[in-house]
Design a protein around this motif. Sequence first.
Motif, mmCIF file in Angstrom:
data_model
loop_
_atom_site.group_PDB
_atom_site.id
_atom_site.type_symbol
_atom_site.label_atom_id
_atom_site.label_comp_id
_atom_site.label_asym_id
_atom_site.label_seq_id
_atom_site.Cartn_x
_atom_site.Cartn_y
_atom_site.Cartn_z
ATOM 1 N N LYS A 121 18.311 -29.600 -21.337
ATOM 2 C CA LYS A 121 17.055 -28.983 -20.991
ATOM 3 C C LYS A 121 18.362 -27.961 -19.541
ATOM 4 N N ILE A 122 18.329 -26.696 -19.276
ATOM 5 C CA ILE A 122 18.851 -26.092 -18.938
ATOM 6 C C ILE A 122 18.682 -25.945 -17.278
ATOM 7 N N ALA A 123 20.122 -26.458 -16.862
ATOM 8 C CA ALA A 123 19.560 -26.557 -15.083
ATOM 9 C C ALA A 123 20.045 -24.481 -14.611
ATOM 10 N N GLY A 124 20.163 -23.698 -15.175
ATOM 11 C CA GLY A 124 20.308 -22.625 -15.302
ATOM 12 C C GLY A 124 21.485 -21.898 -15.253
ATOM 13 N N VAL A 125 21.266 -20.248 -15.327
ATOM 14 C CA VAL A 125 22.783 -19.985 -16.309
ATOM 15 C C VAL A 125 23.345 -19.295 -15.057
ATOM 16 N N LEU A 126 25.094 -19.322 -15.725
ATOM 17 C CA LEU A 126 25.858 -18.701 -15.025
ATOM 18 C C LEU A 126 26.820 -17.326 -15.692
ATOM 19 N N ILE A 127 27.012 -16.361 -15.467
ATOM 20 C CA ILE A 127 27.223 -15.375 -15.829
ATOM 21 C C ILE A 127 28.394 -14.321 -14.777
ATOM 22 N N PHE A 128 28.808 -14.307 -15.144
ATOM 23 C CA PHE A 128 30.224 -13.386 -14.367
ATOM 24 C C PHE A 128 29.937 -12.225 -14.465
ATOM 25 N N ALA A 129 29.922 -11.907 -12.614
ATOM 26 C CA ALA A 129 29.304 -10.664 -11.857
ATOM 27 C C ALA A 129 29.929 -9.283 -12.617
ATOM 28 N N GLU A 130 30.836 -9.109 -12.995
ATOM 29 C CA GLU A 130 31.741 -7.944 -13.597
ATOM 30 C C GLU A 130 30.731 -7.478 -15.289
ATOM 31 N N VAL A 131 30.641 -9.198 -15.612
ATOM 32 C CA VAL A 131 29.878 -8.542 -16.914
ATOM 33 C C VAL A 131 28.398 -8.084 -16.529
ATOM 34 N N TYR A 132 27.592 -8.617 -15.382
ATOM 35 C CA TYR A 132 26.351 -8.468 -15.461
ATOM 36 C C TYR A 132 26.414 -6.613 -14.937
ATOM 37 N N LYS A 133 26.781 -7.119 -13.738
ATOM 38 C CA LYS A 133 27.303 -5.213 -13.676
ATOM 39 C C LYS A 133 27.402 -4.257 -14.689
ATOM 40 N N SER A 134 28.103 -4.239 -15.607
ATOM 41 C CA SER A 134 28.888 -3.635 -16.277
ATOM 42 C C SER A 134 27.710 -2.945 -17.188
ATOM 43 N N ALA A 135 26.304 -4.414 -17.490
ATOM 44 C CA ALA A 135 25.794 -4.427 -19.115
ATOM 45 C C ALA A 135 24.485 -3.315 -18.605
ATOM 46 N N ASN A 136 24.443 -3.523 -19.695
ATOM 47 C CA ASN A 136 23.302 -2.147 -20.356
ATOM 48 C C ASN A 136 21.786 -2.951 -19.649
ATOM 49 N N ALA A 137 21.012 -1.942 -19.590
ATOM 50 C CA ALA A 137 19.512 -2.697 -18.993
ATOM 51 C C ALA A 137 18.991 -3.783 -20.253
ATOM 52 N N THR A 138 18.967 -3.442 -21.713
ATOM 53 C CA THR A 138 19.043 -4.315 -22.865
ATOM 54 C C THR A 138 18.639 -5.865 -22.111
ATOM 55 N N PHE A 139 20.068 -5.700 -21.867
ATOM 56 C CA PHE A 139 21.232 -7.405 -21.709
ATOM 57 C C PHE A 139 21.055 -7.864 -20.169
ATOM 58 N N LYS A 140 20.814 -7.080 -19.181
ATOM 59 C CA LYS A 140 20.352 -7.502 -18.173
ATOM 60 C C LYS A 140 18.618 -7.662 -18.665
ATOM 61 N N TRP A 141 18.057 -7.371 -19.222
ATOM 62 C CA TRP A 141 16.958 -8.211 -19.427
ATOM 63 C C TRP A 141 16.614 -9.438 -20.125
#
Length: 140
Positions: free
Chosen positions: A73-93
């Motif tokens: 039962k996942i409580a949430g998702v953690l992602i590094f800001a650097e990874v998210y900010k440099s991601a393309n639109a598909t990965f962010k979706w």
Amino acid sequence: MNLSNFLLLDGDPLLSNAFCTRVDSSQVIVAGANTRHMVKLMFDQQAKDYCYCDFTNEISVAELSSYLSRHHKIAGVLIFAEVYKSANATFKWIIDSLHPKRYLIEQHDQHYHLEPLDTPFRHNHLSCNQDPDSLAHLGD
């Protein structure tokens, strides 16, 4: 913050390793493409579970969601800001589809801060914590 049953997206093994070493991450579930690294995190008792996921492949992400819905039962998702900010639109979706609670991990002076991601949640076939019976049709 209690990280129990949070999904950590392992986009950069160096960042994940440093984060898991400095915080109590023993109850996080790690997902990513570097299986060797994720197994090491589990062996070092820095992760509760891991799941391989190629985030560039929608089928792989759907399988991740199905696995997590069945076993955690996942409580949430953690992602590094650097990874998210440099991601393309598909990965962010994809990130926006996994769970309504998503946090960016930011590091400031050897301390980690979790900032809520304020992009809209997209409930769909990639979302975690769905009723496992409702996922049965995905294999058809």
